[in-house]
Scaffold this active site. Structure first.
Site, PDB file in Angstrom:
ATOM      1  N   ASN A   7       0.851  -1.185   0.000  1.00  0.00           N
ATOM      2  CA  ASN A   7       0.000   0.000   0.000  1.00  0.00           C
ATOM      3  C   ASN A   7       0.895   1.245   0.000  1.00  0.00           C
ATOM      4  O   ASN A   7       1.685   1.450   0.926  1.00  0.00           O
ATOM      5  CB  ASN A   7      -0.912  -0.028   1.233  1.00  0.00           C
ATOM      6  CG  ASN A   7      -1.817   1.175   1.298  1.00  0.00           C
ATOM      7  OD1 ASN A   7      -1.375   2.305   1.087  1.00  0.00           O
ATOM      8  ND2 ASN A   7      -3.082   0.966   1.588  1.00  0.00           N
ATOM      9  N   HIS A  10       0.968   6.325   1.641  1.00  0.00           N
ATOM     10  CA  HIS A  10       1.727   7.312   2.414  1.00  0.00           C
ATOM     11  C   HIS A  10       2.849   7.983   1.635  1.00  0.00           C
ATOM     12  O   HIS A  10       3.397   8.993   2.074  1.00  0.00           O
ATOM     13  CB  HIS A  10       2.234   6.699   3.718  1.00  0.00           C
ATOM     14  CG  HIS A  10       1.095   6.468   4.678  1.00  0.00           C
ATOM     15  ND1 HIS A  10      -0.020   7.263   4.687  1.00  0.00           N
ATOM     16  CD2 HIS A  10       0.889   5.529   5.621  1.00  0.00           C
ATOM     17  CE1 HIS A  10      -0.861   6.828   5.600  1.00  0.00           C
ATOM     18  NE2 HIS A  10      -0.339   5.769   6.181  1.00  0.00           N
ATOM     19  N   HIS A  43      -5.648   3.612  -1.783  1.00  0.00           N
ATOM     20  CA  HIS A  43      -6.977   3.934  -1.268  1.00  0.00           C
ATOM     21  C   HIS A  43      -7.336   5.326  -1.753  1.00  0.00           C
ATOM     22  O   HIS A  43      -6.713   6.307  -1.352  1.00  0.00           O
ATOM     23  CB  HIS A  43      -6.932   3.878   0.269  1.00  0.00           C
ATOM     24  CG  HIS A  43      -8.255   4.083   0.936  1.00  0.00           C
ATOM     25  ND1 HIS A  43      -8.427   3.915   2.287  1.00  0.00           N
ATOM     26  CD2 HIS A  43      -9.469   4.444   0.453  1.00  0.00           C
ATOM     27  CE1 HIS A  43      -9.704   4.156   2.612  1.00  0.00           C
ATOM     28  NE2 HIS A  43     -10.346   4.491   1.514  1.00  0.00           N
ATOM     29  N   ARG A  45      -9.510   8.015  -1.192  1.00  0.00           N
ATOM     30  CA  ARG A  45     -10.483   8.456  -0.183  1.00  0.00           C
ATOM     31  C   ARG A  45     -11.315   9.600  -0.725  1.00  0.00           C
ATOM     32  O   ARG A  45     -10.845  10.377  -1.562  1.00  0.00           O
ATOM     33  CB  ARG A  45      -9.753   8.904   1.091  1.00  0.00           C
ATOM     34  CG  ARG A  45      -8.987   7.799   1.785  1.00  0.00           C
ATOM     35  CD  ARG A  45      -8.424   8.294   3.105  1.00  0.00           C
ATOM     36  NE  ARG A  45      -9.445   8.438   4.098  1.00  0.00           N
ATOM     37  CZ  ARG A  45      -9.680   7.557   5.088  1.00  0.00           C
ATOM     38  NH1 ARG A  45      -8.926   6.496   5.227  1.00  0.00           N
ATOM     39  NH2 ARG A  45     -10.653   7.763   5.939  1.00  0.00           N
ATOM     40  N   ARG A  49      -7.130  12.819   0.705  1.00  0.00           N
ATOM     41  CA  ARG A  49      -6.042  13.279   1.580  1.00  0.00           C
ATOM     42  C   ARG A  49      -4.680  12.761   1.120  1.00  0.00           C
ATOM     43  O   ARG A  49      -3.665  13.333   1.463  1.00  0.00           O
ATOM     44  CB  ARG A  49      -6.301  12.879   3.027  1.00  0.00           C
ATOM     45  CG  ARG A  49      -6.202  11.403   3.295  1.00  0.00           C
ATOM     46  CD  ARG A  49      -6.297  11.093   4.755  1.00  0.00           C
ATOM     47  NE  ARG A  49      -7.642  11.294   5.277  1.00  0.00           N
ATOM     48  CZ  ARG A  49      -8.082  10.719   6.393  1.00  0.00           C
ATOM     49  NH1 ARG A  49      -7.286   9.955   7.099  1.00  0.00           N
ATOM     50  NH2 ARG A  49      -9.309  10.911   6.803  1.00  0.00           N
ATOM     51  N   GLU A  70      -8.599   0.336  -2.920  1.00  0.00           N
ATOM     52  CA  GLU A  70      -9.464   0.350  -1.733  1.00  0.00           C
ATOM     53  C   GLU A  70     -10.373   1.557  -1.847  1.00  0.00           C
ATOM     54  O   GLU A  70      -9.915   2.651  -2.183  1.00  0.00           O
ATOM     55  CB  GLU A  70      -8.635   0.506  -0.464  1.00  0.00           C
ATOM     56  CG  GLU A  70      -7.748  -0.659  -0.157  1.00  0.00           C
ATOM     57  CD  GLU A  70      -6.837  -0.338   1.027  1.00  0.00           C
ATOM     58  OE1 GLU A  70      -6.908   0.769   1.580  1.00  0.00           O
ATOM     59  OE2 GLU A  70      -6.042  -1.206   1.369  1.00  0.00           O
ATOM     60  N   THR A 101      -8.414   3.604   8.276  1.00  0.00           N
ATOM     61  CA  THR A 101      -9.640   2.797   8.300  1.00  0.00           C
ATOM     62  C   THR A 101      -9.754   2.102   9.653  1.00  0.00           C
ATOM     63  O   THR A 101      -8.930   1.263   9.991  1.00  0.00           O
ATOM     64  CB  THR A 101      -9.599   1.753   7.163  1.00  0.00           C
ATOM     65  OG1 THR A 101      -9.101   2.378   5.993  1.00  0.00           O
ATOM     66  CG2 THR A 101     -10.975   1.186   6.902  1.00  0.00           C
ATOM     67  N   GLU A 151     -11.012  -9.395   2.977  1.00  0.00           N
ATOM     68  CA  GLU A 151      -9.771  -9.042   3.671  1.00  0.00           C
ATOM     69  C   GLU A 151     -10.109  -8.883   5.146  1.00  0.00           C
ATOM     70  O   GLU A 151     -10.928  -8.036   5.512  1.00  0.00           O
ATOM     71  CB  GLU A 151      -9.180  -7.740   3.107  1.00  0.00           C
ATOM     72  CG  GLU A 151      -7.899  -7.332   3.841  1.00  0.00           C
ATOM     73  CD  GLU A 151      -7.171  -6.170   3.195  1.00  0.00           C
ATOM     74  OE1 GLU A 151      -7.226  -6.020   1.955  1.00  0.00           O
ATOM     75  OE2 GLU A 151      -6.538  -5.392   3.933  1.00  0.00           O
ATOM     76  N   HIS A 191      -3.828  -4.490   7.639  1.00  0.00           N
ATOM     77  CA  HIS A 191      -3.975  -3.337   8.527  1.00  0.00           C
ATOM     78  C   HIS A 191      -3.116  -3.508   9.776  1.00  0.00           C
ATOM     79  O   HIS A 191      -3.297  -4.447  10.537  1.00  0.00           O
ATOM     80  CB  HIS A 191      -5.422  -3.072   8.959  1.00  0.00           C
ATOM     81  CG  HIS A 191      -5.648  -1.601   9.169  1.00  0.00           C
ATOM     82  ND1 HIS A 191      -5.190  -0.945  10.271  1.00  0.00           N
ATOM     83  CD2 HIS A 191      -6.218  -0.670   8.374  1.00  0.00           C
ATOM     84  CE1 HIS A 191      -5.490   0.334  10.152  1.00  0.00           C
ATOM     85  NE2 HIS A 191      -6.105   0.531   9.015  1.00  0.00           N
TER      86      HIS A 191
HETATM   87  N1  PXP Z   1      -5.881  -3.029   4.062  1.00  0.00           N
HETATM   88  C1  PXP Z   1      -6.856  -2.071   4.099  1.00  0.00           C
HETATM   89  C2  PXP Z   1      -8.230  -2.454   3.684  1.00  0.00           C
HETATM   90  C3  PXP Z   1      -6.566  -0.754   4.497  1.00  0.00           C
HETATM   91  O1  PXP Z   1      -7.541   0.171   4.534  1.00  0.00           O
HETATM   92  C4  PXP Z   1      -5.221  -0.434   4.830  1.00  0.00           C
HETATM   93  C5  PXP Z   1      -4.886   0.976   5.187  1.00  0.00           C
HETATM   94  O2  PXP Z   1      -5.132   1.803   4.105  1.00  0.00           O
HETATM   95  C6  PXP Z   1      -4.258  -1.447   4.764  1.00  0.00           C
HETATM   96  C7  PXP Z   1      -4.609  -2.731   4.403  1.00  0.00           C
HETATM   97  C8  PXP Z   1      -2.819  -1.179   5.095  1.00  0.00           C
HETATM   98  O3  PXP Z   1      -2.715  -0.901   6.442  1.00  0.00           O
HETATM   99  P1  PXP Z   1      -1.324  -0.401   7.041  1.00  0.00           P
HETATM  100  O4  PXP Z   1      -1.007   0.898   6.372  1.00  0.00           O
HETATM  101  O5  PXP Z   1      -1.599  -0.270   8.494  1.00  0.00           O
HETATM  102  O6  PXP Z   1      -0.315  -1.463   6.706  1.00  0.00           O
END
Ligand code: PXP
Length: 238
Positions: A7, A10, A43, A45, A49, A70, A101, A151, A191
């Site tokens: 992901n 960031h 993601h 959003r 952001r 996402e 999330t 998931e 997550h």
């Molecule tokens: N899976 C989903 C559905 C999420 O919303 C997120 C955060 O955007 C992640 C995985 C990744 O989470 P993390 O950034 O805490 O590894």
């Protein structure tokens, strides 16, 4: 062996802190692929952001591994997904005020809307996964909507502060994971997973995909910082 979805939200968070063009998530996706990522997760959003509409479009064209978008079930975002057609959409709940999330999608409570979006996406040839808490009732509701996978939210496992609490949360994930497999659903997890807590989750039976963001990007900043400073120092000392 589970596949790794990286992901890269960031990377965009850092860019948006200055509303500039760097760092570009498109570059980050290419580097993640070079590092062995099996998928790129973003993601989009509603408040934009981090990931922007342009990122979704360009990543759709450039990512060579699976692109997993996402998103919430908001109409505007659904339209973007239908136009860009990522290989997979993971439906998540979204609150504007949340930092990330915070919980899984309530598939039971939002069956009609979630079902409607699932069908729209599937009709466009997109695989749909639902991000849910590790609860058997939510898994059964997901199966009833005909999605290909779920998931499981690993946030409670990640947040557990004692070994006993962590073992307890792992057990919940294992029970839910078995229920998902029995329901014929592909099992994804994500997550809050980090270099310290990922191994027991990766070893769970039948895990097909792990989605990890924050911890990988956090480490990338630190392992790359020394070189970045050295390069700037060289530039100004010539
Ligand atoms: N899976 C989903 C559905 C999420 O919303 C997120 C955060 O955007 C992640 C995985 C990744 O989470 P993390 O950034 O805490 O590894």
């Amino acid at each position: 062996m589970p596949r790794l979805g990286v992901n890269i939200d960031h990377i965009a968070t850092i860019r948006q802190a200055r509303r500039t063009v760097e760092p570009d998530p498109v570059w980050a996706a290419a580097l993640a692929e070079l590092g062995g990522a099996d998928g790129i997760t973003i993601h989009l959003r509603e408040d934009r952001r981090h990931i922007q509409d342009r990122d979704v479009r360009v990543l759709r064209d450039t990512v060579q591994v699976k692109l997993n978008l996402e998103m919430a079930t908001a109409d505007e975002i659904v339209q973007i997904a239908l136009q860009t057609k990522p290989e997979q959409v993971t439906l998540v709940p979204e609150k504007r005020e949340e930092v990330t999330t915070e919980g899984g999608l309530d598939v039971i409570g939002n069956r009609d809307r979630v079902g409607q979006v699932v069908r729209q996406l599937q009709d466009a040839g997109i695989d749909v996964s639902l991000f849910i808490d590790p609860e058997v009732a939510q898994i059964e509701a997901s199966r009833d909507l005909g999605v290909s996978g779920i998931e499981l939210h690993t946030g409670c496992y990640a947040d557990a502060t004692t070994e006993a609490a962590q073992a307890d949360e792992l057990q919940k994930l294992q029970v839910a994971g078995a229920a998902a497999r029995n329901a014929g659903l592909l099992l994804h997890l994500g997550h809050g997973l980090t270099y310290r807590n990922v191994i027991p989750v990766a070893r769970m039976e039948g895990v097909c995909e792990l989605n990890i963001g924050h911890s990988i990007i956090a480490r990338a900043v630190l392992v790359g910082l020394e070189r970045a400073v050295r390069e700037m120092k060289q530039l100004i000392t010539i």
